[in-house]
Design an enzyme around this catalytic site. Structure first.
Site, PDB file in Angstrom:
ATOM      1  N   TYR A  96       4.798   0.190  18.009  1.00 17.06           N
ATOM      2  CA  TYR A  96       5.264   0.746  18.373  1.00 17.06           C
ATOM      3  C   TYR A  96       7.108   0.049  17.266  1.00 17.06           C
ATOM      4  CZ  TYR A  96       9.537   2.583  20.863  1.00 17.06           C
ATOM      5  OH  TYR A  96      10.474   3.056  21.179  1.00 17.06           O
ATOM      6  N   SER A 120      14.773   1.242  19.038  1.00 14.40           N
ATOM      7  CA  SER A 120      14.939   1.057  19.850  1.00 14.40           C
ATOM      8  C   SER A 120      15.178  -1.183  19.975  1.00 14.40           C
ATOM      9  CB  SER A 120      13.580   1.514  20.911  1.00 14.40           C
ATOM     10  OG  SER A 120      12.392   0.652  21.503  1.00 14.40           O
ATOM     11  N   ILE A 166      -2.276   1.383  -7.066  1.00 18.98           N
ATOM     12  CA  ILE A 166      -3.434   0.784  -6.513  1.00 18.98           C
ATOM     13  C   ILE A 166      -3.741   0.395  -5.087  1.00 18.98           C
ATOM     14  CG2 ILE A 166      -5.295  -0.396  -7.214  1.00 18.98           C
ATOM     15  CD1 ILE A 166      -4.232  -0.786  -9.478  1.00 18.98           C
ATOM     16  N   GLY A 167      -2.669   0.202  -4.462  1.00 22.08           N
ATOM     17  CA  GLY A 167      -2.652  -0.253  -2.729  1.00 22.08           C
ATOM     18  C   GLY A 167      -2.466   1.087  -1.862  1.00 22.08           C
ATOM     19  N   SER A 209       0.588  -1.237   0.074  1.00 17.89           N
ATOM     20  CA  SER A 209      -0.041  -0.184  -0.176  1.00 17.89           C
ATOM     21  C   SER A 209       0.986   1.238  -0.366  1.00 17.89           C
ATOM     22  CB  SER A 209      -0.984  -0.208   1.299  1.00 17.89           C
ATOM     23  OG  SER A 209      -0.578   0.071   2.668  1.00 17.89           O
ATOM     24  N   THR A 210       1.922   0.993  -0.665  1.00 13.33           N
ATOM     25  CA  THR A 210       2.889   2.703  -0.205  1.00 13.33           C
ATOM     26  C   THR A 210       2.811   3.366  -1.627  1.00 13.33           C
ATOM     27  OG1 THR A 210       5.106   0.959  -1.167  1.00 13.33           O
ATOM     28  CG2 THR A 210       4.913   0.831   1.074  1.00 13.33           C
TER      29      THR A 210
END
Length: 196
Positions: free
Chosen positions: A85, A72, A19-20, A15-16
């Site tokens: 996160y 992290s 269409i996504g 999705s980046t």
């Protein structure tokens, strides 16, 4: 026609772009994707990518620079209650390592710092109910949290912000010129491994 998907979870892979991306945007406008995940991704990943893209060309021209991503220990050992996160902090590791390779031989180093539980306002706020219930100081409650929630911690306490900042200061200095593409832990030994 008004489509209401409030309270519904939508999962769109790829999705980046294209269409996504269009599908993700339409579903978000209808109220479906989890805004908390989006917020974490925007703050923890995209902001660093944007800054890097803006500043690294001039660093390369100068033949010197330091790019430091704040990842992290949760990016390596994602806690069950902090998946959103942890995913973003894993992304920091991938971005920093890839960018270090892209900037190879330029004099610009790229590293990721991996703090563990650190005594910040955010942690203090997260533990405010437990602190009120226990009657302990915020620091004592934070140390107790580490012993319970991160039992692999070798220091058995939260780190101070200054302890994390000290590592960042070194990595930002000329003394760290051979340190690049690294994931540098300042996690108090929470991640139970010899290497990352």
């Amino acid at each position: 026609m008004k489509i209401d998907l409030s309270g519904k979870l939508a999962i769109v892979s790829g999705s980046t772009a294209g269409i996504g991306l269009g599908i993700s945007q339409a579903l978000a406008e209808a109220g479906a994707p989890d805004s908390e995940w989006t917020r974490f991704y925007e703050v923890n990943v995209i902001s660093g990518v944007r800054l890097s893209r803006h500043y690294t060309p001039d660093m390369v021209k100068q033949g010197w620079g330091r790019v430091i991503f704040l990842s992290s220990e949760s990016g390596v050992a994602t806690p069950a209650d902090m998946i959103n996160y942890g995913v973003t902090k894993s992304a920091n590791l991938a971005v920093s390592h890839g960018l270090a390779k892209r900037l190879a031989g330029t004099g610009v180093t790229v590293n990721a710092i991996l703090p563990g539980p650190t005594f910040t306002d955010g942690l203090e706020d997260m533990l405010k109910d437990a602190t009120a219930e226990s009657g302990r100081s915020a620091r004592d409650e934070a140390d107790a949290f580490v012993r319970k929630a991160r039992p692999t911690s070798i220091i058995q306490r939260v780190a101070d912000v200054e302890e994390v900042a000290n590592l960042v200061a070194y990595v930002a200095s000329p003394l760290s010129s051979a340190t690049t593409g690294a994931a540098l832990r300042v996690d108090g030994g929470v991640v139970d491994s010899l290497a990352i």
